[in-house]
Structures are given as structure tokens and as C-alpha cells.
Design a protein around this motif. Structure first.
Motif, short mmCIF file in Angstrom:
data_model
loop_
_atom_site.label_atom_id
_atom_site.label_comp_id
_atom_site.label_asym_id
_atom_site.label_seq_id
_atom_site.Cartn_x
_atom_site.Cartn_y
_atom_site.Cartn_z
N ARG A 1 3.01 0.30 8.56
CA ARG A 1 3.21 0.09 7.13
C ARG A 1 3.53 -1.37 6.84
NH1 ARG A 1 3.97 3.50 3.32
NH2 ARG A 1 3.30 5.64 3.66
N ALA A 2 3.43 -2.18 7.88
CA ALA A 2 3.82 -3.59 7.74
C ALA A 2 2.63 -4.52 7.77
CB ALA A 2 4.79 -3.96 8.85
N SER A 3 1.42 -4.01 7.90
CA SER A 3 0.29 -4.91 8.07
C SER A 3 -0.65 -4.84 6.87
CB SER A 3 -0.46 -4.59 9.37
OG SER A 3 -1.39 -3.56 9.17
N TYR A 4 -1.54 -5.81 6.80
CA TYR A 4 -2.52 -5.89 5.71
C TYR A 4 -3.62 -4.87 5.99
CZ TYR A 4 -5.69 -7.87 2.26
OH TYR A 4 -6.51 -8.05 1.18
N TRP B 1 0.85 -1.19 0.00
CA TRP B 1 0.00 0.00 0.00
C TRP B 1 0.88 1.24 0.00
CZ3 TRP B 1 -0.96 -4.54 2.27
CH2 TRP B 1 -2.20 -5.12 2.01
N SER B 2 0.37 2.32 -0.60
CA SER B 2 1.18 3.54 -0.63
C SER B 2 1.01 4.34 0.66
CB SER B 2 0.76 4.40 -1.83
OG SER B 2 -0.64 4.63 -1.77
N VAL B 3 0.07 3.92 1.50
CA VAL B 3 -0.14 4.63 2.77
C VAL B 3 0.02 3.66 3.93
CG1 VAL B 3 -1.71 6.34 1.79
CG2 VAL B 3 -2.63 4.18 2.64
N GLY B 4 0.08 4.19 5.15
CA GLY B 4 0.09 3.34 6.33
C GLY B 4 -1.31 3.26 6.90
#
Lengths: 296, 197
Positions: free
Chosen positions: A252-255, A242-245
Motif C-alpha cells: 500500500r506504499a508504492s505507486y 489508492w484505495s486498494v493495494g
């Protein structure tokens, strides 16, 4: 949370299934662990919820679980969705089991469509609900033919499907239920988890058990087992990015799930794993937790 | 809310609880091959059947699982004990067995005498419950395979030639037999997926 007495229903055997059935399911589970990725048939029982709502996972959990276990149930990443709430209530009712929403506190996690973001440990068992255990079903509709292909480890037809995707769209278009090769031998369905979760099955520290009630099959991926998502040298397997968190915890590491956020067209991305998101928010705002702003 | 049942849930019976604990020990032993996993306390069984083998059997047996007993264990007291406690279907040869019980590694038939499963149904193979004198002190062997992070070293007291037979069993993967070894206190799982390094 330990259920109180009026939550627990009497008259049922512990965890609903009779002991004879549990023995049958247990033998199938042990064989499944010895042959990673191979679908073992079992005598799936009528459960008090319709097939398709997790009866396979339910029977696996009921056969594995004991009075000392702490159960967590996940539906699409959250403990609060219908399927998770009803399965959790079921086991509180028929087994008097303690339940939790925290991944770290659970000894057994039954899940539908997600694997927790928090890495699992050797002390945990993951039970996945599987609607269609046969990864070749869309390509080889006959079960007997598919079993023959498994016997010969002849998975060319699946590679052709992936190749055709790449030839037509430039990439493999499977976003979930992306087929994996377990221990270099059996092609298996990871269940409808997003392909983002596939790498979590590879060399996991925890045992994963897969139950398909309607199809009467169960299979296993033991810990420390090679789980390779099918790919090609020039088109390596990739997970979603994804381009965002996350709009709530910033991860920024999760689905991430896309959800509407009020106004017309307004949307935001948030963690699908609610426990992971909550834990991160608590860690970054200890004061809020101390003030009682945490979760009930 | 009124329910049809007013009494609180019955806790699992002692036997059911024991079966569940034994199963979890088995599951752990086969999930993490090579590690010694401790058995829970188990009630006694008629000699020469040891409590460990009896506990494992009672946790797994029913009419669908043909049981083969090594000749040393195949005697009326043990047959009637198992028949009384569980539904058992005895079979005459290791080949027909879903579960086989051997109480002395010296009496272990050649591993290819058991059922290796069928190519489309490898799960139809025999699971062998093997009592060994000790889970340590024998020839050390490094194992590799699913459930083992790097390698696992085991040294059960097994007869000379066992590990060569095991290598042949592993080479047939996904066919092959699975062995559960016990010294009466602990278990070591040896699924067919695991081979000698």
C-alpha cells in the motif's frame, strides 16, 4: 549480469562518447552539483538513438560510468520496457558493463519517469531522463526570458498557474512533472516522474543527475538537499493515494499502475516498480524462490 | 549476429580510466561537501606540480576551459607537460579562468578575484583547485548546506581570514566560486552552496 564477449562490440570508445566530450559533460555535471537545480548548458552530442529517447540521460550516464559500475535502467518503473531494454543493451554493448534489475545491486540507475520505491543509498547515483528541463516553458516560452526569471528567482508566474488550477478545479491538476524548489533557490522540473515520487528527492541519500539531450541542459539535486514541491499553506502538496493495494504483492506504499486483467472491463492495480514488487513477493514466499520460481 | 566490429570492446585506456576515477572522486567530494574522499593512485608530474593537482587537471581540461596557474606553478616545464597531455588554453588572470590552480594557500588570491559567474549563467564561475598542507589540523569550521545531512566539520590548513572570505563567497549564492581542496591524498569539496554554520 556481466555481458559475454559476443554481446560486446569493439571499435567504440568505452561507453560510446569520446573522452573530450566526457570531460565537457563532467565539468557541466560538477557545476550542476554546486548550483542545485540550476540548468547547466552542455554540448549535447548526436547519439545512436533519437532525441526524446533518453539521449540526455544516456550522455550523463556515459560520462559518469566506469568499468566497476553496475547499471540498472528503468522505463516507467520496469526494467523490461523498450527504452530500458535498449539502453541497457547499449551500455552492455559499448562498455561491456555489468547490469542488474535489482535496485539494491545497482551503483548507477538511469531512469525514465520513476524513482525506485526502494530507498537509495549514498553509494548510488540516479540519472533521470528529462524531455523538458525548463519548468517555466509552458508559461514563459522564450528561453532567455525564463533564464532571467531564474536569475531573479521570480517564480510568481508558476504560483499563479497553481493558484488558477485550485480556483478552477479545487486542486493542482499536475499529476507528474510537478515543479520543485531546490535548496530554496531554483525552480526545477523533477522530470516527468509522478508527483508521488517528488518526496523521494527531498533529502535523498543519493545524488540525482538530470539530463536533457535535445534541450542541451543538465542539472543536479545533490544528496541531503531540500526539495520542496510548490504548494500553498491552505492547499498543501499531496501525493496520489489508492484505495486498494497492489494486486500482486499487496503493497500500500508504492505507486500503482492500473492494468487490464483479462475480461471486459476487468482491471487491477499493480506496483509500477517491478523490482520492488518482485522483491516483496519473494520475501513473502521464500519457498517459491527456493523451488526456482523466482526470477531468472 | 554479425557486426562491423569483430574484436571485443577495448577496455578503457589507462588514462581514460584514471580520468573517470578522478571524476567520480570529484563528484563525490562536491556531492558530500566536507567529507575527505581519497584520490586514486596518480602518476608523477613535473615539480612543483603535485600528482594530485596534475591528475585533477588532466581529468577536467580541454580547450574550452581556460586555465590559470598560480605564478609559482606557471613555468615552462608545467606548461609543456599540460600542453602535451591535454588541450589547454592558458589565461592570464584569475578572472578569466574556468579552472584555477593554486599550490599553496598563502598564494591564494582574494576569492573575489576569480570569476563568480553571471546571474543568468552562474555556472560560468571559476573552479579553484587548491593544494593545502593538510586537510586536518587547521581551524575547525562547521559547514551546512546541500550534500550535508546535519553539519560537517572540516579543518583544512588555510590562512587566517579564509573562512571570512568564504562566508562572503557563499553570501553571493547562486554566484560564487567552488573550491576543491587536496592534500595530495584526499579531496574535500567546497561548493558555493555550502556555508559556515
Amino acid at each position: 549480469m556481466i555481458p559475454n564477449d559476443d554481446e560486446v562490440a569493439g571499435g567504440y570508445n568505452f561507453a560510446y562518447l569520446d573522452e573530450q566530450t566526457k570531460r565537457m559533460v563532467r565539468r557541466a555535471i560538477l557545476k550542476a552539483v554546486c548550483i542545485p537545480g540550476h540548468q547547466v548548458p552542455f554540448g549535447s552530442r548526436e547519439m545512436p538513438l533519437p532525441a526524446g529517447w533518453g539521449t540526455g540521460g544516456l550522455q550523463v550516464t556515459a560520462s559518469v560510468i566506469g568499468p566497476d559500475d553496475v547499471l540498472k535502467v528503468i522505463d516507467q518503473g520496469t526494467d523490461a520496457a523498450t527504452n530500458a531494454v535498449s539502453i541497457r543493451a547499449f551500455f552492455r554493448r559499448v562498455a561491456g558493463l555489468a547490469t542488474t534489475e535489482r535496485t539494491r545491486e545497482a551503483s548507477l540507475i538511469q531512469t525514465r519517469h520513476r524513482i525506485p520505491e526502494t530507498p537509495l543509498t549514498e553509494e548510488q547515483i540516479l540519472v533521470l531522463q528529462v524531455p523538458q528541463p525548463e519548468p517555466l516553458r509552458q508559461l514563459v516560452p522564450r528561453g532567455a526570458a525564463a533564464r532571467r526569471l531564474h536569475a531573479f528567482a521570480d517564480y510568481g508566474v508558476m504560483y499563479v498557474k497553481l493558484y488558477e488550477d485550485i480556483a478552477r478545479f479545487g486542486r493542482v491538476t499536475l499529476a507528474y512533472d510537478y515543479p520543485v524548489l531546490v535548496n530554496g533557490r531554483y525552480l526545477a522540473s523533477p522530470s516527468p516522474i509522478p508527483r508521488f515520487d517528488n518526496p523521494k528527492l527531498d533529502n535523498s541519500r543519493a545524488l540525482s543527475l538530470f539530463g536533457a539531450g535535445r534541450e542541451r541542459r543538465l542539472y543536479a539535486i545533490p544528496p541531503y538537499t531540500r526539495v520542496a514541491s510548490l504548494d500553498f499553506g491552505d492547499h498543501p502538496f499531496e501525493v496520489q493515494r489508492w484505495s486498494v493495494g497492489c494486486a500482486l504483492c499487496g503493497s500500500r506504499a508504492s505507486y500503482l499502475d492500473e492494468i487490464g486483467s483479462g475480461g471486459p472491463g476487468a482491471r487491477m492495480f499493480v506496483c509500477s516498480d517491478t523490482d520492488y514488487c518482485e522483491e516483496r513477493r519473494e520475501a513473502s514466499a521464500p519457498a517459491r524462490r527456493a523451488a526456482g520460481g523466482g526470477r531468472p | 549476429m554479425t557486426t562491423a566490429f569483430s574484436s571485443p570492446a577495448a577496455p578503457p585506456s589507462e588514462a581514460a580510466q584514471r580520468d573517470q576515477r578522478v571524476f567520480r572522486v570529484l563528484l563525490r567530494a562536491l556531492s558530500y561537501p566536507g567529507r575527505v574522499v581519497l584520490l586514486p593512485a596518480l602518476p608523477s608530474a613535473p615539480a612543483p606540480l603535485c600528482p594530485a593537482l596534475a591528475g585533477l587537471l588532466l581529468g577536467l581540461l580541454d580547450l574550452e576551459a581556460g586555465l590559470w596557474l598560480t605564478p609559482a606553478l606557471d613555468c615552462p616545464p608545467i606548461r609543456s607537460f599540460l600542453t602535451y597531455r591535454a588541450a589547454v588554453q592558458f589565461v592570464a588572470t584569475p578572472r578569466e579562468a574556468v579552472l584555477a590552480v593554486v599550490d599553496d594557500p598563502a598564494g591564494l588570491p582574494p576569492l573575489d578575484a576569480f570569476h563568480p559567474g553571471e546571474p543568468a549563467c552562474p555556472e560560468r564561475s571559476t573552479t579553484v583547485l587548491l593544494r593545502v598542507p593538510a586537510l586536518a589540523g587547521g581551524p575547525a569550521v562547521a559547514l551546512r548546506g546541500p550534500g550535508i545531512e546535519a553539519t560537517a566539520t572540516v579543518a583544512p590548513r588555510v590562512p587566517y581570514g579564509f573562512w571570512d572570505q568564504w562566508a562572503r563567497n557563499h553570501a553571493r549564492y547562486p554566484l560564487g566560486i567552488d573550491i576543491i581542496m587536496t592534500d595530495g591524498v584526499g579531496l574535500v569539496g567546497l561548493p558555493r552552496s555550502v556555508g559556515r554554520e
